[in-house]
Write a protein that holds these residues in place. Sequence first.
Motif, PDB file in Angstrom:
ATOM      1  N   ILE A 175     100.158  98.662   5.811  1.00 35.43           N
ATOM      2  CA  ILE A 175      99.664  99.019   4.173  1.00 35.43           C
ATOM      3  C   ILE A 175     100.133  98.486   3.169  1.00 35.43           C
ATOM      4  N   ARG A 176      99.052  97.842   2.560  1.00 34.33           N
ATOM      5  CA  ARG A 176     100.115  96.616   1.431  1.00 34.33           C
ATOM      6  C   ARG A 176      98.461  97.046   0.330  1.00 34.33           C
ATOM      7  N   LYS A 177      98.934  97.391  -0.741  1.00 37.35           N
ATOM      8  CA  LYS A 177      98.375  96.941  -1.689  1.00 37.35           C
ATOM      9  C   LYS A 177      98.656  97.029  -3.175  1.00 37.35           C
ATOM     10  N   SER A 178      98.354  95.611  -4.299  1.00 35.82           N
ATOM     11  CA  SER A 178      98.724  95.346  -5.525  1.00 35.82           C
ATOM     12  C   SER A 178      98.214  95.468  -6.025  1.00 35.82           C
ATOM     13  N   PHE A 179      97.825  95.516  -7.302  1.00 37.84           N
ATOM     14  CA  PHE A 179      97.351  95.350  -8.713  1.00 37.84           C
ATOM     15  C   PHE A 179      98.313  94.326  -9.753  1.00 37.84           C
ATOM     16  N   GLY A 180      98.066  92.866 -10.056  1.00 39.59           N
ATOM     17  CA  GLY A 180      98.460  91.942 -10.691  1.00 39.59           C
ATOM     18  C   GLY A 180      99.666  91.615  -9.848  1.00 39.59           C
ATOM     19  N   ALA A 181     100.708  92.078 -10.521  1.00 38.77           N
ATOM     20  CA  ALA A 181     102.210  92.043 -10.236  1.00 38.77           C
ATOM     21  C   ALA A 181     102.654  92.940  -9.786  1.00 38.77           C
ATOM     22  N   LEU A 182     102.220  94.100 -10.152  1.00 41.11           N
ATOM     23  CA  LEU A 182     102.584  95.530  -9.548  1.00 41.11           C
ATOM     24  C   LEU A 182     102.285  95.242  -8.194  1.00 41.11           C
ATOM     25  N   VAL A 183     103.392  95.790  -7.184  1.00 38.85           N
ATOM     26  CA  VAL A 183     103.066  96.501  -5.818  1.00 38.85           C
ATOM     27  C   VAL A 183     103.377  98.053  -5.658  1.00 38.85           C
ATOM     28  N   ALA A 184     101.788  98.551  -5.505  1.00 38.06           N
ATOM     29  CA  ALA A 184     101.655  99.669  -6.381  1.00 38.06           C
ATOM     30  C   ALA A 184     102.333 100.733  -4.526  1.00 38.06           C
ATOM     31  N   THR A 185     101.367  99.448  -3.126  1.00 37.91           N
ATOM     32  CA  THR A 185     101.675 100.337  -1.881  1.00 37.91           C
ATOM     33  C   THR A 185     102.636  99.218  -0.831  1.00 37.91           C
ATOM     34  N   ASP A 186     103.874  98.995  -0.685  1.00 35.97           N
ATOM     35  CA  ASP A 186     104.584  98.027   0.150  1.00 35.97           C
ATOM     36  C   ASP A 186     104.901  97.964   1.645  1.00 35.97           C
ATOM     37  N   GLY A 187     103.470  98.055   1.723  1.00 33.70           N
ATOM     38  CA  GLY A 187     104.408  98.475   3.161  1.00 33.70           C
ATOM     39  C   GLY A 187     104.467  99.437   4.414  1.00 33.70           C
ATOM     40  N   VAL A 188     103.385 100.189   3.963  1.00 32.24           N
ATOM     41  CA  VAL A 188     104.222 101.696   4.468  1.00 32.24           C
ATOM     42  C   VAL A 188     103.343 101.944   6.032  1.00 32.24           C
ATOM     43  N   ASP A 189     104.199 102.327   6.657  1.00 32.37           N
ATOM     44  CA  ASP A 189     103.693 103.013   8.029  1.00 32.37           C
ATOM     45  C   ASP A 189     103.994 104.374   7.940  1.00 32.37           C
ATOM     46  N   PHE A 190     103.007 104.716   8.189  1.00 36.17           N
ATOM     47  CA  PHE A 190     103.364 106.451   8.452  1.00 36.17           C
ATOM     48  C   PHE A 190     102.211 106.955   9.189  1.00 36.17           C
ATOM     49  N   ASP A 191     102.395 108.502   9.922  1.00 35.68           N
ATOM     50  CA  ASP A 191     101.268 108.048  10.598  1.00 35.68           C
ATOM     51  C   ASP A 191     101.330 110.062  10.495  1.00 35.68           C
ATOM     52  N   VAL A 192     100.453 110.776  10.414  1.00 34.44           N
ATOM     53  CA  VAL A 192     100.217 111.910  10.855  1.00 34.44           C
ATOM     54  C   VAL A 192      99.916 113.272  12.347  1.00 34.44           C
ATOM     55  N   ARG A 193     100.345 114.184  12.871  1.00 30.61           N
ATOM     56  CA  ARG A 193      99.968 114.178  14.168  1.00 30.61           C
ATOM     57  C   ARG A 193      99.185 115.756  14.152  1.00 30.61           C
ATOM     58  N   GLU A 194      98.488 115.295  15.594  1.00 31.11           N
ATOM     59  CA  GLU A 194      97.359 116.697  15.148  1.00 31.11           C
ATOM     60  C   GLU A 194      98.200 117.571  15.476  1.00 31.11           C
ATOM     61  N   GLY A 195      97.838 118.779  14.622  1.00 36.08           N
ATOM     62  CA  GLY A 195      98.136 120.180  13.829  1.00 36.08           C
ATOM     63  C   GLY A 195      98.993 120.318  13.078  1.00 36.08           C
ATOM     64  N   GLU A 196     100.029 119.017  12.719  1.00 33.01           N
ATOM     65  CA  GLU A 196     101.058 119.293  11.757  1.00 33.01           C
ATOM     66  C   GLU A 196     100.272 119.359  10.074  1.00 33.01           C
ATOM     67  N   THR A 197     101.136 120.464   9.186  1.00 32.07           N
ATOM     68  CA  THR A 197     101.207 119.614   8.114  1.00 32.07           C
ATOM     69  C   THR A 197     102.330 118.726   6.986  1.00 32.07           C
ATOM     70  N   HIS A 198     101.427 117.363   6.648  1.00 33.38           N
ATOM     71  CA  HIS A 198     103.389 116.647   6.219  1.00 33.38           C
ATOM     72  C   HIS A 198     102.805 115.992   5.102  1.00 33.38           C
ATOM     73  N   ALA A 199     103.829 116.395   4.701  1.00 33.43           N
ATOM     74  CA  ALA A 199     103.836 116.035   2.904  1.00 33.43           C
ATOM     75  C   ALA A 199     104.364 115.006   2.798  1.00 33.43           C
ATOM     76  N   VAL A 200     103.711 114.364   1.368  1.00 36.46           N
ATOM     77  CA  VAL A 200     104.012 113.252   0.608  1.00 36.46           C
ATOM     78  C   VAL A 200     104.536 113.696  -0.400  1.00 36.46           C
ATOM     79  N   ILE A 201     106.344 113.211  -0.726  1.00 34.90           N
ATOM     80  CA  ILE A 201     106.178 113.199  -1.378  1.00 34.90           C
ATOM     81  C   ILE A 201     107.090 112.378  -2.264  1.00 34.90           C
TER      82      ILE A 201
END
Lengths: 318, 308, 249
Positions: free
Chosen positions: C11-37
């Motif tokens: 997934i990719r998201k930009s605001f004008g020239a600023l690329v805020a999300t640059d091709g993120v692959d991310f997954d969460v498994r059933e039952g886990e606690t997955h932190a994003v820092i």
Amino acid sequence: MTSRTATLMAILLLLAAVPPVAAYFAEPFYLDLLRRVMIFAIAAISLNLILGYGGMVSFGHAAYLGIGAYAVGVLSHHGIDNGWLQWGVAIGASALVAAAIGSISVRTSGIYFIMITLAFTQMLYYLGVSIAEYGGDDGMRLKVRSQFSGLIDLNDPTAFYYLVFAILVLSLFLTRRIVDSRFGLVLRATRSNEARTRAIGLSPYPFRLTAFILSGALCGLAGALLANQTAFLTPEFMNWTRSGELMFMVILGGIATTAGPLLGAAGLLLLEDTLQGWSVLPKWVQEHWQLYLGVILVLVVLYARRGLAGLLPGDKHE
Amino acid sequence: MDFTLVVEQTLNGLQLGVMLFLLAAGLTLVFGIMNLVNLAHGSLYMVGAYLATWFYQLTGSFALALVLGLAGTLLVGVVVELVALRTLYERDHLDQVLATFGLILFFNELIAILWGRAAIYSTLPEFLSGHVQLAGNLRYPLYRLLIIGVGLAVALLLWFVVSKTRLGMLIRAGASNRAMVAALGVDIRLLYTIVFGFGAALAGLAGLLAGPIFAVQPGMGEMILIQVFVVIVIGGIGSIRGAFLGALIVGMVDTLGRAFLKPALSAVISPAAGDAAGPALASMLIYLLMAAVLAFRPEGLFPVRGGS
Amino acid sequence: MSEVLLETRQIRKSFGALVATDGVDFDVREGETHAVIGPNGAGKTTFIKQLSGELRPDAGQIRFAGEDITALAVHKRTRQGLARSFQITSIYRDFSALDNVALAVQAHAGHSFRFWRPAREDRNLTDPALKCLQQVSLQDRAGVLAANLSHGEQRQLEIAMALATQPRLLLLDEPVAGMGTDESQRMVELLSALKGEKTIILVEHDMDAVFALADRISVLVYGRIVATGTPAEIRANQEVRAAYLGEDG
């Protein structure tokens, strides 16, 4: 019973006692005035549902007052005096128009919503002005008041008074039930915090639109009553200043309170009446009462935001 | 259809359009930058019309009346901003609507006290009252051409101010992001007063131009104000460009609708249909147009910022 | 290894020239606690808003429970079982604590187009709502106006509202932000109790909370995920230390 409900009950009892008292003092004028107050209170109650509880600043509520009145007037013009039919059409047509206007305006918010509701009402106002068949600018006289198959005679001021009173009580009760229901909880939630409402899985749009339609329908009924009250109707019923007055009634009485619209309607109409007709006031006040009304309005908005209901004894939170 | 009539009505539409633009330009900025619903904008238009008419009667000089009328409206506008509206910026829209509604009642009645309720009329000076021979048998009033000229000149000037000057940069930034302008260390209150005064002067200009061709009477501001709202909704709040195009569209649609809808319906369907539906439809046309625009572009044609 | 509940693909998201999300692959498994820092400005907020549906990615796909939800509106995602708490507390301040949660119960249960019976007397709403308040130990504060709760209590209330929608996945945006030591301690305990029972995505600045709760951690820097792993792996990761932990000292 909370003390607030008790206060409201007391006010209603007072209203119920008006006809015999007015008859005793031979002052039929007050019967007429208070009937007018109650009709506008019903319109203000309908506005309070979307403005107070739904947070939708509709600046076009006079439209439904006009539609309700025209439903009665137009049918009567074509020789249909049946009140059930007239009032049914008043409610139905108002609901339909509210659905049309609402489906476009409810999607917007803030300044857009205010301007759009105002503009659509203005459109209906000009529509009324331009139809010569129904009197155009001058409006038309209601030759016969709505007929209810002999059940009740609206030409009898007292009977008409108690009919309006009954509809007022019913409107108060009905809106109270709606506000406290599951639907009402969501409606108030969309006003309180829209993002949170989406986040718990509810889209505000269908709830707002439904409230908008219900509100329009009830105001349409008030319009039908108003046409019978004045036995006369003009596009002025839909004038934008009328929408502004309805909003002011809600604020003056106390926004999002049960008794507020009734108090506000009474407050504004009695104030107008006093400024215009109280012989104690000097002539230059009577003649230019709108100047003072304008100033009072600004002051109320700036300094008395809780309205008349805030002055009543009772719990702070409904 | 008569070609001369079409050209004439098109010019009338243009003239109404620039008039609406003068009112919409200031108001759309007040909406966009201060997030303030100011219903009393139409009152400033009325004040402009009255002051110019009155000064003209007093001094006998049209030019002097224009200058004094403009200055007077600017003054009234700034006083209104300082006394009443300032306290409203932080209030919600409902309070703003009601308080400025109160101001309208106040101004209409004040005008009625000072000049009476009946419409007053101002005459044009000799040198402006003639007609111009545009082509063949097409003669058009010089004064109306002047209005179009003034309106377009103001549009050009506004375009220059907004897109080329520092003040314009602040205005544009303010319309899309108020917090940012505050962060730049600009005195936001001063900016507000300047923008409001600016808008008031433009409304006054529209009023004093309207004086000689419309009836000058209490309440004249509200009739046109609601049309201005339609312009702003169509154009998009806070956008000068949107206000300009919206004003021209509304001016044209309204004028041409009133002139040609009835004959067109009569010709296409039947004279009876034209008579019955023509005027009604013509008076509703701009509102239907607004509904159509909103159905496809809820933020107007030139949205400045998302949501509100 | 358990099943993947939520995943993003490029997934990719930009605001004008600023690329805020640059091709993120991310997954969460059933039952886990997955932190994003990630450090400030790393694009955490933008990323979260795309998961919740407030923002739509310019490109890429988000899948939840096997379904493509990339273009789904916020309220529909919640209906599918994705509940969230906000970075800045978002509650109904003029409602009682109980009403706040009862509304969330109602939103999940449906039947919101009922106009007659008082919602406050509806045991179908109030009973489950009280249970949720119990889960966050707010049962004694049920009748208090939400605006009058302490900051910590308001954050707990938000968790209770999320729980009331019976979510499969909890998206918690900085749940201990702005809390004192005691309050954040209580919140960590509360979340520990939920851990394992619910799948959780935890976005958090407070490293103590993250390392206490997370099964896995993903590190977001300049719109990209630079590392994903167990807390121990993340601690040991050189790239993460250089880009992120190094800053904290």
